[in-house]
Design an enzyme around this catalytic site. Structure first.
Site, mmCIF file in Angstrom:
data_model
loop_
_atom_site.group_PDB
_atom_site.id
_atom_site.type_symbol
_atom_site.label_atom_id
_atom_site.label_comp_id
_atom_site.label_asym_id
_atom_site.label_seq_id
_atom_site.Cartn_x
_atom_site.Cartn_y
_atom_site.Cartn_z
ATOM 1 N N GLY A 189 5.429 4.293 -8.848
ATOM 2 C CA GLY A 189 6.092 3.002 -9.082
ATOM 3 C C GLY A 189 5.087 1.863 -9.053
ATOM 4 O O GLY A 189 5.045 1.020 -9.961
ATOM 5 N N HIS A 190 4.232 1.834 -8.018
ATOM 6 C CA HIS A 190 3.207 0.779 -7.937
ATOM 7 C C HIS A 190 2.252 0.873 -9.132
ATOM 8 O O HIS A 190 1.838 -0.139 -9.691
ATOM 9 C CB HIS A 190 2.361 0.945 -6.671
ATOM 10 N N SER A 210 7.690 4.107 -0.841
ATOM 11 C CA SER A 210 6.758 4.595 0.191
ATOM 12 C C SER A 210 7.544 5.196 1.346
ATOM 13 O O SER A 210 7.081 6.098 2.036
ATOM 14 C CB SER A 210 5.890 3.451 0.698
ATOM 15 N N VAL A 247 10.852 3.299 -11.238
ATOM 16 C CA VAL A 247 10.271 4.614 -11.542
ATOM 17 C C VAL A 247 10.901 5.622 -10.590
ATOM 18 O O VAL A 247 11.004 5.372 -9.380
ATOM 19 C CB VAL A 247 8.734 4.603 -11.383
ATOM 20 N N GLY A 304 0.802 -1.217 0.000
ATOM 21 C CA GLY A 304 0.000 0.000 0.000
ATOM 22 C C GLY A 304 0.838 1.271 0.000
ATOM 23 O O GLY A 304 2.021 1.257 -0.301
ATOM 24 N N MET A 343 11.422 5.964 -6.533
ATOM 25 C CA MET A 343 10.186 6.096 -5.747
ATOM 26 C C MET A 343 10.083 4.983 -4.722
ATOM 27 O O MET A 343 10.415 3.826 -5.004
ATOM 28 C CB MET A 343 8.986 6.067 -6.678
ATOM 29 N N GLY A 385 8.766 -4.815 -8.921
ATOM 30 C CA GLY A 385 9.576 -3.698 -9.397
ATOM 31 C C GLY A 385 11.069 -3.992 -9.300
ATOM 32 O O GLY A 385 11.525 -4.653 -8.365
ATOM 33 N N GLN A 386 11.813 -3.453 -10.248
ATOM 34 C CA GLN A 386 13.278 -3.628 -10.252
ATOM 35 C C GLN A 386 13.939 -2.938 -9.060
ATOM 36 O O GLN A 386 15.041 -3.276 -8.674
ATOM 37 C CB GLN A 386 13.877 -3.084 -11.554
#
Ligand code: PAF
Length: 285
Positions: free
Chosen positions: A36-37, A186, A176, A31, A184, A147-148
């Site tokens: 990016g998400h 959280s 991203v 969340g 990016m 994600g990378q």
């Protein structure tokens, strides 16, 4: 977009979708969504009929001294963003459903989880592989996108998927970045304005390292020294690791000859950030 909170309902929906011939693409998250998400959702959308995203801050991947309680949460905003970016189902399970008492079963990938982030977070990947294996059994996707930025995590999950014969294709989507280059995350929300400014040194050091390889640097130890020296120019930075490994399997690399991952982690104040770059030497030549 549908919101599902029960494991049984998620499994029944997945069964129905699969029986109807639909391909389920899955994006697991904790969340507090950022661009990016959302790019992972979009990637899943192009490759599947139905996109499921999970939101679950998984306690077993945090050590007791880490930020499980403080981890940012905003489910309402997450659901709005997800529905605007092609998500069909958001799965938001409760912790007592995921880890009912007594809970005794864990999934652990060996060797490649002991290095890089695993060296300073020894129980982390065991928590990640356990929750991802459980989510694969609940969401029943044919494809999952990671994600990378968490490249080691993506490779560990790829290994688990192979070793345990999950019939799930693992896709790794590009990092991203903010317009100034910060990857990016959280956790960027924890940074003070000054820490955030200093944290730009991570991406800049990776780009410097790529440039060094382009100029002929092939000695991994020497390049790691240069990266560390670059990061240390920022007083707030406390380096956890700087490593250069084989991008296929995370094996250590001495001589930079093929496709390498340059990965690093550093703390700025209380915030631990990670970043990486993949440099394919053969494509640079
Ligand atoms: O990358 C994350 O957000 C988490 O590690 C994951 C894959 C959702 C598992 O909790």
């Amino acid at each position: 977009m549908k919101i599902i909170m029960s494991i049984e309902e998620m499994q029944n929906s997945a069964n129905r979708l699969r029986a109807a011939g639909k391909k389920i693409g899955f994006v697991p998250t904790m969340g507090f969504l950022h661009q990016g998400h959302l790019s992972l959702l979009e990637e899943a959308k192009t490759r599947s009929d139905i996109v499921v995203m999970s939101i679950y801050v998984n306690p077993t991947q945090f050590a007791p001294n880490e930020d499980f309680e403080a981890y940012p949460r905003d489910t309402e905003r997450d659901c709005k963003l997800a529905s605007q970016h092609g998500c069909d189902i958001v799965f938001i399970p409760e912790s007592d459903q995921i880890y009912p008492e007594p809970y005794l079963t864990y999934v652990e990938v060996e060797k490649m989880t002991r290095i890089l982030c695993g060296a300073s977070r020894p129980a982390h990947f065991r928590g990640v592989t356990t929750i991802v294996a459980k989510l694969f059994n609940i969401v029943k996707p044919q494809l999952a996108v990671f994600g990378q930025k968490d490249y080691q995590q993506a490779l560990v999950i790829q290994q688990m998927t192979r070793d345990l014969n999950f019939d799930v294709e693992i896709v790794i989507a590009p990092i991203v970045r903010e317009s100034d280059g910060l990857a990016m995350s959280s956790r960027n929300s924890y940074l003070s304005p000054d820490e955030r400014q200093q944290a730009l040194v991570l991406n800049r050091s990776l780009l410097m390292a790529k440039q060094e390889i382009l100029s002929g640097e092939r000695d991994a130890e020497s390049l790691k020294r240069k990266i560390r020296a670059n990061i240390r120019q920022k007083p707030a930075a406390e380096i956890d690791y700087v490593e250069i490994v084989d991008a296929r399997n995370l094996d250590p690399v001495k001589d930079i000859q093929h496709n390498v991952l340059i990965a690093l982690a550093a703390k700025f104040g209380k915030t631990r950030l990670i970043d990486n770059i993949i440099v394919d030497v053969e494509k640079l030549i």
